[in-house]
Structure formats: C-alpha cells, structure tokens
Design a protein around this motif. Structure first.
Motif, PDB file in Angstrom:
ATOM      1  N   UNK A 140       0.773  -1.288   0.039  1.00  0.00           N
ATOM      2  CA  UNK A 140       0.195   0.033  -0.070  1.00  0.00           C
ATOM      3  C   UNK A 140       0.800   1.372   0.038  1.00  0.00           C
ATOM      4  N   UNK A 141       2.200   1.145   0.541  1.00  0.00           N
ATOM      5  CA  UNK A 141       2.979   2.282   0.673  1.00  0.00           C
ATOM      6  C   UNK A 141       3.402   2.859  -0.854  1.00  0.00           C
ATOM      7  N   UNK A 142       3.424   1.784  -1.749  1.00  0.00           N
ATOM      8  CA  UNK A 142       3.854   2.017  -3.266  1.00  0.00           C
ATOM      9  C   UNK A 142       2.752   2.330  -4.131  1.00  0.00           C
ATOM     10  N   UNK A 143       1.385   2.295  -3.771  1.00  0.00           N
ATOM     11  CA  UNK A 143       0.335   2.350  -4.576  1.00  0.00           C
ATOM     12  C   UNK A 143       0.279   3.579  -5.520  1.00  0.00           C
ATOM     13  N   UNK A 144       0.671   4.850  -5.082  1.00  0.00           N
ATOM     14  CA  UNK A 144       0.926   5.859  -6.018  1.00  0.00           C
ATOM     15  C   UNK A 144       2.175   6.002  -6.722  1.00  0.00           C
ATOM     16  N   UNK A 145       3.287   5.080  -6.720  1.00  0.00           N
ATOM     17  CA  UNK A 145       4.398   5.117  -7.235  1.00  0.00           C
ATOM     18  C   UNK A 145       3.985   4.561  -8.806  1.00  0.00           C
ATOM     19  N   UNK A 146       5.089   5.017  -9.814  1.00  0.00           N
ATOM     20  CA  UNK A 146       4.698   4.776 -11.111  1.00  0.00           C
ATOM     21  C   UNK A 146       5.350   3.182 -11.496  1.00  0.00           C
ATOM     22  N   UNK A 147       4.531   2.591 -12.125  1.00  0.00           N
ATOM     23  CA  UNK A 147       4.623   1.470 -12.589  1.00  0.00           C
ATOM     24  C   UNK A 147       4.877   1.463 -14.085  1.00  0.00           C
ATOM     25  N   UNK A 148       4.319   2.560 -14.910  1.00  0.00           N
ATOM     26  CA  UNK A 148       4.749   2.796 -16.226  1.00  0.00           C
ATOM     27  C   UNK A 148       4.660   4.225 -16.434  1.00  0.00           C
ATOM     28  N   UNK A 149       5.671   4.694 -17.137  1.00  0.00           N
ATOM     29  CA  UNK A 149       5.692   6.189 -17.558  1.00  0.00           C
ATOM     30  C   UNK A 149       6.505   6.792 -18.611  1.00  0.00           C
ATOM     31  N   UNK A 150       6.135   7.730 -19.205  1.00  0.00           N
ATOM     32  CA  UNK A 150       7.088   8.129 -20.398  1.00  0.00           C
ATOM     33  C   UNK A 150       6.843   9.400 -20.692  1.00  0.00           C
ATOM     34  N   UNK A 151       7.816  10.300 -21.216  1.00  0.00           N
ATOM     35  CA  UNK A 151       7.781  11.498 -21.921  1.00  0.00           C
ATOM     36  C   UNK A 151       8.118  11.511 -23.099  1.00  0.00           C
ATOM     37  N   UNK A 152       7.400  12.050 -24.252  1.00  0.00           N
ATOM     38  CA  UNK A 152       7.447  12.106 -25.707  1.00  0.00           C
ATOM     39  C   UNK A 152       7.464  13.447 -26.197  1.00  0.00           C
ATOM     40  N   UNK A 153       8.193  13.618 -27.240  1.00  0.00           N
ATOM     41  CA  UNK A 153       8.022  14.884 -27.894  1.00  0.00           C
ATOM     42  C   UNK A 153       7.905  14.726 -29.378  1.00  0.00           C
ATOM     43  N   UNK A 154       7.288  15.725 -30.085  1.00  0.00           N
ATOM     44  CA  UNK A 154       7.111  15.423 -31.505  1.00  0.00           C
ATOM     45  C   UNK A 154       8.345  15.669 -32.274  1.00  0.00           C
ATOM     46  N   UNK A 155       9.536  16.031 -31.667  1.00  0.00           N
ATOM     47  CA  UNK A 155      10.735  15.794 -32.409  1.00  0.00           C
ATOM     48  C   UNK A 155      11.708  14.769 -32.230  1.00  0.00           C
ATOM     49  N   UNK A 156      11.219  13.596 -31.499  1.00  0.00           N
ATOM     50  CA  UNK A 156      11.561  12.309 -31.360  1.00  0.00           C
ATOM     51  C   UNK A 156      12.161  11.831 -30.063  1.00  0.00           C
ATOM     52  N   UNK A 157      12.172  12.927 -28.746  1.00  0.00           N
ATOM     53  CA  UNK A 157      12.648  12.555 -27.744  1.00  0.00           C
ATOM     54  C   UNK A 157      11.843  11.617 -27.043  1.00  0.00           C
TER      55      UNK A 157
END
Length: 138
Positions: free
Chosen positions: A44-61
């Motif tokens: 329960x202490x980890x419920x708000x942690x990220x299981x999957x995330x990403x940052x993308x940009x139109x220029x390919x980052x």
C-alpha cells in the motif's frame, strides 16, 4: 516494420518527480500509470508510485521510467548507463542543457569537442547522467 530503442530508467520512489522534470525540460507529453491505476498494488505504501511512465516529444525525444518496488532488488550502480541526446542544432541542445543543468553536477561543461560542435555531460538531480551533443555527419 520499424524497431525503435527507448531509454527506460528505473527509480526507487521518485520516477514521478523525474518524469515531470523531463516533461518540463523537453516541453513534452507525459503519460503515467501508478501501481494503483494498474491494479498491481502489493505494498500500500507504493500504490501511488509509477509502474509505467513516459515523456515524448514531436521531435523524437522519448524516455520511459518506473519505480522498482521495494520487494525487488535495485542498485543503479556507478555509471551503469548514460542517456545520450543528439540534436541537429546548437540552439536546441543548449536549451535542453540549460534546463537539465538545474540542480545537476556538470561532468563535462557544454562546449565544442573534437567530434561535435557542442558536447557536454551532466548528472541530473535524480542521478541520471546525460550526454548531449550536436550530431554531425562523418
């Protein structure tokens, strides 16, 4: 079919903060699911942690990240990876550098090098080492 390689960063509890920072640096789009969102809560202490995330940009980052749960071993190690960002112009690399450098340890100052018009290396406040340069054709 096209194959794409994406850097996937592992954190221990601060993936959300890191992804939000990278979104600000790149002015990118952030997508993120918590362990709770995915129905994968084992602590329960980890419920708000990220299981999957990403940052993308139109220029390919594109960078992905998640929080390694406490039940799994996690050791980032010493210099186990670098994230390399290559841009086409001095201006775009300088703009990214200036934002990533906030709270960072500069390992190699941003400047001309023998292989690129602009090159620099820093370790950001999350312990991720970034290598930025302007790509040239050889």
């Amino acid at each position: 079919m096209t194959v794409q390689t994406v850097v996937h960063l592992n954190f221990r509890g601060d993936a959300r903060e890191a992804l939000e920072f990278y979104r600000e640096v790149t002015d990118g789009e952030l997508a993120m699911f918590t362990y709770e969102d995915a129905g994968r809560v084992t602590d329960p202490a980890e419920a708000k942690q990220v299981v999957w995330g990403q940052v993308t940009t139109a220029n390919g980052f594109h960078v992905m990240a998640f929080d390694v749960p406490a039940a799994r071993a996690f050791d980032r190690g010493a210099e186990s990876f670098y994230v390399s960002v290559r841009g086409e112009t001095v201006e775009e690399i300088t703009a990214l550098w200036e934002k990533l450098a906030v709270g960072a340890e500069v390992k190699e100052p941003l400047g001309p090098s023998g292989w690129a018009p602009l090159y620099g290396m820093l370790t950001d406040r999350f312990g991720v080492t970034w290598v930025l340069d302007v790509a040239v054709q050889y």
